[in-house]
Design a protein around this motif. Structure first.
Motif, PDB file in Angstrom:
ATOM      1  N   ARG A 123       1.029  -1.214  -0.087  1.00 32.79           N
ATOM      2  CA  ARG A 123      -0.207   0.114  -0.147  1.00 32.79           C
ATOM      3  C   ARG A 123       0.511   1.012  -0.348  1.00 32.79           C
ATOM      4  O   ARG A 123      -0.175   2.380   0.110  1.00 32.79           O
ATOM      5  N   GLY A 124       2.298   1.514  -0.074  1.00 31.59           N
ATOM      6  CA  GLY A 124       2.681   2.159  -0.094  1.00 31.59           C
ATOM      7  C   GLY A 124       3.103   3.097   1.034  1.00 31.59           C
ATOM      8  O   GLY A 124       3.271   4.398   1.274  1.00 31.59           O
ATOM      9  N   GLN A 125       2.844   2.432   2.499  1.00 31.78           N
ATOM     10  CA  GLN A 125       3.126   2.720   3.680  1.00 31.78           C
ATOM     11  C   GLN A 125       4.462   2.764   3.788  1.00 31.78           C
ATOM     12  O   GLN A 125       4.932   0.864   4.735  1.00 31.78           O
ATOM     13  N   SER A 126       4.994   3.566   5.189  1.00 29.83           N
ATOM     14  CA  SER A 126       5.953   3.118   6.084  1.00 29.83           C
ATOM     15  C   SER A 126       6.192   2.457   6.615  1.00 29.83           C
ATOM     16  O   SER A 126       4.785   3.132   7.453  1.00 29.83           O
ATOM     17  N   VAL A 127       7.333   0.981   6.897  1.00 23.68           N
ATOM     18  CA  VAL A 127       6.869   0.656   8.382  1.00 23.68           C
ATOM     19  C   VAL A 127       6.256   1.423   9.892  1.00 23.68           C
ATOM     20  O   VAL A 127       6.273   0.900  11.157  1.00 23.68           O
ATOM     21  N   ILE A 128       7.150   2.656   9.673  1.00 21.65           N
ATOM     22  CA  ILE A 128       6.875   3.168  11.195  1.00 21.65           C
ATOM     23  C   ILE A 128       5.890   4.333  11.139  1.00 21.65           C
ATOM     24  O   ILE A 128       5.930   4.713  12.489  1.00 21.65           O
ATOM     25  N   HIS A 129       4.892   3.932  10.395  1.00 23.69           N
ATOM     26  CA  HIS A 129       4.316   4.942  10.361  1.00 23.69           C
ATOM     27  C   HIS A 129       2.381   4.091   9.949  1.00 23.69           C
ATOM     28  O   HIS A 129       1.556   4.755   8.464  1.00 23.69           O
ATOM     29  N   PRO A 130       2.387   3.317  10.445  1.00 26.69           N
ATOM     30  CA  PRO A 130       1.135   2.216  10.341  1.00 26.69           C
ATOM     31  C   PRO A 130      -0.491   3.316  10.908  1.00 26.69           C
ATOM     32  O   PRO A 130      -0.371   4.316  11.671  1.00 26.69           O
ATOM     33  N   ASP A 131      -0.955   2.780   9.457  1.00 27.25           N
ATOM     34  CA  ASP A 131      -2.548   3.677   9.405  1.00 27.25           C
ATOM     35  C   ASP A 131      -3.465   3.087  10.375  1.00 27.25           C
ATOM     36  O   ASP A 131      -2.855   1.509  10.615  1.00 27.25           O
ATOM     37  N   GLY A 132      -4.845   2.899  10.401  1.00 24.91           N
ATOM     38  CA  GLY A 132      -5.198   2.740  11.207  1.00 24.91           C
ATOM     39  C   GLY A 132      -6.226   0.866  10.868  1.00 24.91           C
ATOM     40  O   GLY A 132      -6.134   0.064  11.628  1.00 24.91           O
ATOM     41  N   GLN A 133      -5.915   1.085   9.377  1.00 25.59           N
ATOM     42  CA  GLN A 133      -5.884  -0.456   8.594  1.00 25.59           C
ATOM     43  C   GLN A 133      -4.986  -1.038   8.883  1.00 25.59           C
ATOM     44  O   GLN A 133      -5.469  -2.669   8.955  1.00 25.59           O
ATOM     45  N   THR A 134      -3.776  -0.452   9.002  1.00 24.40           N
ATOM     46  CA  THR A 134      -2.635  -1.079   9.271  1.00 24.40           C
ATOM     47  C   THR A 134      -2.391  -2.460  10.564  1.00 24.40           C
ATOM     48  O   THR A 134      -2.441  -3.302  11.206  1.00 24.40           O
ATOM     49  N   LEU A 135      -3.150  -1.441  11.257  1.00 24.14           N
ATOM     50  CA  LEU A 135      -2.978  -1.466  12.708  1.00 24.14           C
ATOM     51  C   LEU A 135      -4.583  -2.587  13.396  1.00 24.14           C
ATOM     52  O   LEU A 135      -3.967  -3.244  14.162  1.00 24.14           O
TER      53      LEU A 135
END
Length: 331
Positions: free
Chosen positions: A279-291
């Motif tokens: 999804r192009g998201q950094s491992v240190i900046h998880p969003d609600g979906q990742t969490l």
């Protein structure tokens, strides 16, 4: 120590030769990190060979030990391990040579003869490494090579490692990204692929591993999956030590279930970081979906953990009022 060395001598010899070569490369690359100031994409030219060599030391030694424990098709397993060893030496050797040349090993699309030949061999090597690992994983799924906890750790860990290695196909350029950059000497280099998604190659990254802090990075789940087997084997060792003090941990089935619980949590971590990277998201900046995805696996793992512990403790509990029945003498 003598017994340990004697045991190691029974491990798959070609793989242990590869491990020795990789250990030597770790030292060489470490020296390079200290004394060579050349950089590509804001990191030392020796960082990549250092990471790959260290990873192959761990994974190669684990495979060498696993193959020594096969009970069936041992000769076929020996040849499969030998293919992995030879391919590993060639591929990581190419990475080291490219580092010494001050240029890219991965994604390098420059037209000089050495690079073009090396890239073809390197890409074929990825297939060889994955294929050998897949064959060994399948062999281990149908053989019992230890007690229940060890067997579960091996089967699950190798399966996760192969899954993590599968991401290497995307890492060698299947994502179709094209970038023009420069090598350590300022010469132009065309890159036909990238391990990052959503950001340009070479941006800010975490210390040492240099995983992107701005976008998705497939090296994260690749690393997590590749070393699942070592994590699960460490769990087996820890549970075995604790079982000498904790009564309810002594049954094999209890420790096997706990290994399964850790495997669920570890799988969740790999799945969550994979989805995050794509999804192009950094491992240190998880969003609600990742969490949320990660939290679901954590909740499932905690429920399984609570059930396993409660069940195990109940089975070993003995009522204090229980006493042996009195015998009645019959005249």
């Amino acid at each position: 120590m003598h017994k340990v060395l004697a045991e190691v001598r029974t491990w798959h010899r070609p793989l242990m030769v590869m491990v020795s070569a990789m250990a030597a490369l770790v030292l060489v690359a470490a020296v390079g990190l200290l004394v060579d100031n050349r950089e590509i994409l804001n990191e030392s030219v020796w960082l990549k060979p250092f990471k790959f060599a260290l990873s192959f030391v761990l994974y190669g030694a684990t495979l060498a030990w696993l193959l020594s424990r096969l009970r069936k098709a041992k000769r076929f397993g020996w040849w499969t391990g030998t293919v992995f060893a030879l391919t590993g030496v060639v591929d990581v050797g190419f990475i080291a040579v490219q580092a010494a040349r001050g240029t890219f090993s991965h994604f390098n699309d420059n037209t000089d003869t050495f690079n073009q030949v090396g890239q073809r061999i390197f890409s074929s090597g990825v297939i060889g490494l994955f294929g050998a690992s897949l064959v060994i994983a399948i062999m281990l799924q149908f053989q019992r090579v230890g007690d229940a906890p060890l067997n579960r750790a091996i089967r699950t860990g190798v399966a996760l490692a192969v899954s993590g290695m599968f991401l290497a196909f995307y890492l060698v350029g299947a994502n179709g990204a094209e970038t023009r950059t420069t090598d350590a000497y300022g010469q132009p280099v065309d890159l036909a692929g990238s391990h990052t998604i959503g950001v340009e190659t070479g941006g800010p990254g975490l210390p040492l591993v240099h995983w992107s802090t701005e976008g998705g990075d497939l090296r994260v789940p690749h690393f997590i999956g590749l070393h699942a087997i070592q994590v699960l084997l460490a769990v087996v060792l820890l549970l075995s030590v604790l079982a000498t003090r904790v009564v309810w941990l002594r049954p094999e089935r209890v420790r096997a279930r706990l290994v399964g619980v850790v495997a669920i949590a570890y799988t969740g971590l790999m799945v969550a970081t994979s989805a995050q990277a794509f999804r192009g998201q950094s491992v240190i900046h998880p969003d609600g979906q990742t969490l949320g995805l990660l939290g679901g696996f954590v909740a499932l793992s905690l429920l399984a953990l609570a059930f396993t512990i409660t069940s195990a403790r109940r089975q070993v509990a003995v009522p204090k009022h229980a006493a042996a029945p009195e015998r009645t003498l019959v005249p």
